[in-house]
Design an enzyme around this catalytic site. Structure first.
Site, PDB file in Angstrom:
ATOM      1  N   GLU A  35       0.819  -1.226   0.000  1.00 32.85           N
ATOM      2  CA  GLU A  35       0.000   0.000   0.000  1.00 32.85           C
ATOM      3  C   GLU A  35       0.850   1.271   0.000  1.00 32.85           C
ATOM      4  OE1 GLU A  35      -3.366   0.075   2.584  1.00 32.85           O
ATOM      5  OE2 GLU A  35      -3.820  -2.028   2.226  1.00 32.85           O
ATOM      6  N   LYS A  51       3.062   3.354   7.415  1.00 34.81           N
ATOM      7  CA  LYS A  51       3.963   2.267   7.004  1.00 34.81           C
ATOM      8  C   LYS A  51       5.073   2.835   6.103  1.00 34.81           C
ATOM      9  CE  LYS A  51       3.767  -1.636   7.639  1.00 34.81           C
ATOM     10  NZ  LYS A  51       4.299  -2.504   8.738  1.00 34.81           N
TER      11      LYS A  51
END
Ligand code: NAD
Ligand code: DAU
Length: 350
Positions: free
Chosen positions: A133, A160
């Site tokens: 992602e 992230k």
């Protein structure tokens, strides 16, 4: 004898990784460092909890002092870092927890590894487990490769991405030996029923509505969780320090096709009339900023390290559905407590 700290080992992917390492490497000491949030569950590890080479340590990676203490005590040779807040919808509802755990927590682990290892860096490795992602969202064609520019679009993927940048920065600035992998959507046993597959399997079973976001046209690239764990094993042992590896199954499905396939398999397993479970499909308000398509090119991992996915998707999906249907006790345990409250809150305005 090697000591490896695996963070987030009581979660979905972490528990499969711990099971693989504890069984495959009897001469490694595996430390499972986990806070046991709502997503962490020691019942995921019942079959390995008494193994002599396994130990559980309850700790929060956001607690920097505790990380130093733990690293000082165990003197790990390696870290495989999976602990994270991992659900996109929760990151939209409450981003802050994602910043603390995914960014601050990762930095605390990097600092603890740096301090403990000093300049004795031979055979040391900080392995950071990340997601596809971070690359953003694809149109109808193309794949994410390791050099695709980062373009995270949700608080989860932004946190992230930040943690990936920090891991690379510690490698570049301080020479900390590190490796990163970015994987596509995992499916399999022991996944918390907030994510698409276990949530929908549970709802189909209980004849509850299936909340499909938007038109169900978004595409995800699904990989069996045990194949992800095998990839991490290969990269940990044979990957090149400083490199990034994409992991994925070349297995793209629109959500709606996948959901219809699940309904069909479950109608047959639950002796329902063909088409009965599809009646539960309910189109609801789309996820904010919903990424359209993810698709991973894992040819670097396949060509350089010889990893390949082991399971065909239809076979894996059946195995997965069977596991959830046979694991009532596990499902009842994880859906007791705060789960209903979460569900009502998350889906009430859709
Ligand atoms: P999960 O939510 O099932 O498990 C996360 C684990 O981390 C839990 O055991 C939880 O207790 C622990 N944890 C959370 N906050 C913590 C903290 N502050 N301190 C210590 N432990 C904490 O997640 P998952 O799906 O198993 O994902 C694991 C990792 O893999 C994550 O880093 C995620 O970003 C990444 N990833 C997941 C997928 C996927 O499809 N699930 C795909 C690619 C990458
Ligand atoms: O790509 C890897 C990522 O995959 C991981 O980094 C994340 O930790 C993991 O949660 C997963 O993210 P997704 O957002 O893709 O997974 P999720 O299971 O939440 O949703 C899959 C698709 O299904 C997505 O397009 C949204 C849709 N969906 C999801 C839920 C929970 C629905 O239509 N309805 C739902 O109720």
């Amino acid at each position: 004898m090697k000591t490896i700290i695996i963070t987030g080992g009581a979660g979905f992917i972490g528990s499969h990784l711990i099971r693989l390492f504890v069984n495959k490497y009897p001469d490694y000491k595996i430390i499972n460092l986990d806070k046991l949030t709502y997503a962490g569950n020691l019942a995921n590890l019942k079959d390995v909890e008494k193994m002599p080479n396994y130990e559980f340590v309850k700790a929060d990676i956001v607690d920097a002092d505790h990380m130093f203490e733990i690293f000082d005590k165990y003197q790990p040779d390696g870290v495989i870092h999976l602990a994270a807040e991992s659900h996109v919808d929760r990151s939209i509802a409450n981003p802050n927890e994602f910043i603390f755990t995914n960014i601050v927590g990762t930095t605390n682990l990097l600092n603890a590894a740096r301090k403990t290892w000093g300049d004795k860096l031979d055979d040391k490795l900080f392995y950071h487990v990340s997601t596809d992602e971070v690359y953003g969202s694809l149109g109808e064609t193309g794949f994410f490769v390791e050099t695709t520019a980062y373009d995270p679009r949700s608080p989860y993927s932004a946190s992230k991405a930040s943690s990936d940048h920090l891991v690379r920065a510690y490698g570049h600035t301080f020479g900390l030996p590190s490796v990163i992998s970015n994987c596509s959507n995992n499916y399999g046993s022991y996944q918390f029923p907030e994510k698409l597959l276990p949530l929908f399997i549970n709802n189909i079973r209980n004849k509850k509505a299936l909340p499909v976001y938007g038109k169900g046209e978004n595409i995800r690239d699904w990989l069996w969780v045990e194949d992800h764990a095998r990839a991490i094993d290969v990269i940990y042992h044979q990957g090149k320090v400083g490199d990034t590896y994409n992991i994925g199954g070349h297995n793209e499905w629109t959500n709606i096709d996948l959901i219809k396939l699940m309904c069909k398999i479950m109608d047959s397993k639950l002796n329902r009339k063909e088409g009965e479970s599809e009646q539960l499909i309910t189109y609801v308000k789309d996820r904010a900023g919903h990424d359209m398509r993810y698709a991973i090119d894992s040819s670097k991992l396949q060509d350089e390290l010889g990893w390949t996915p082991s399971l065909q998707f239809e076979e894996g999906l059946e195995k997965t559905i069977d596991w959830y249907l046979e694991s009532d006790e596990w499902m009842n345990e994880v859906t007791s407590g705060d789960y209903q409250k979460y569900y009502d809150e998350m889906y009430k305005n859709r």
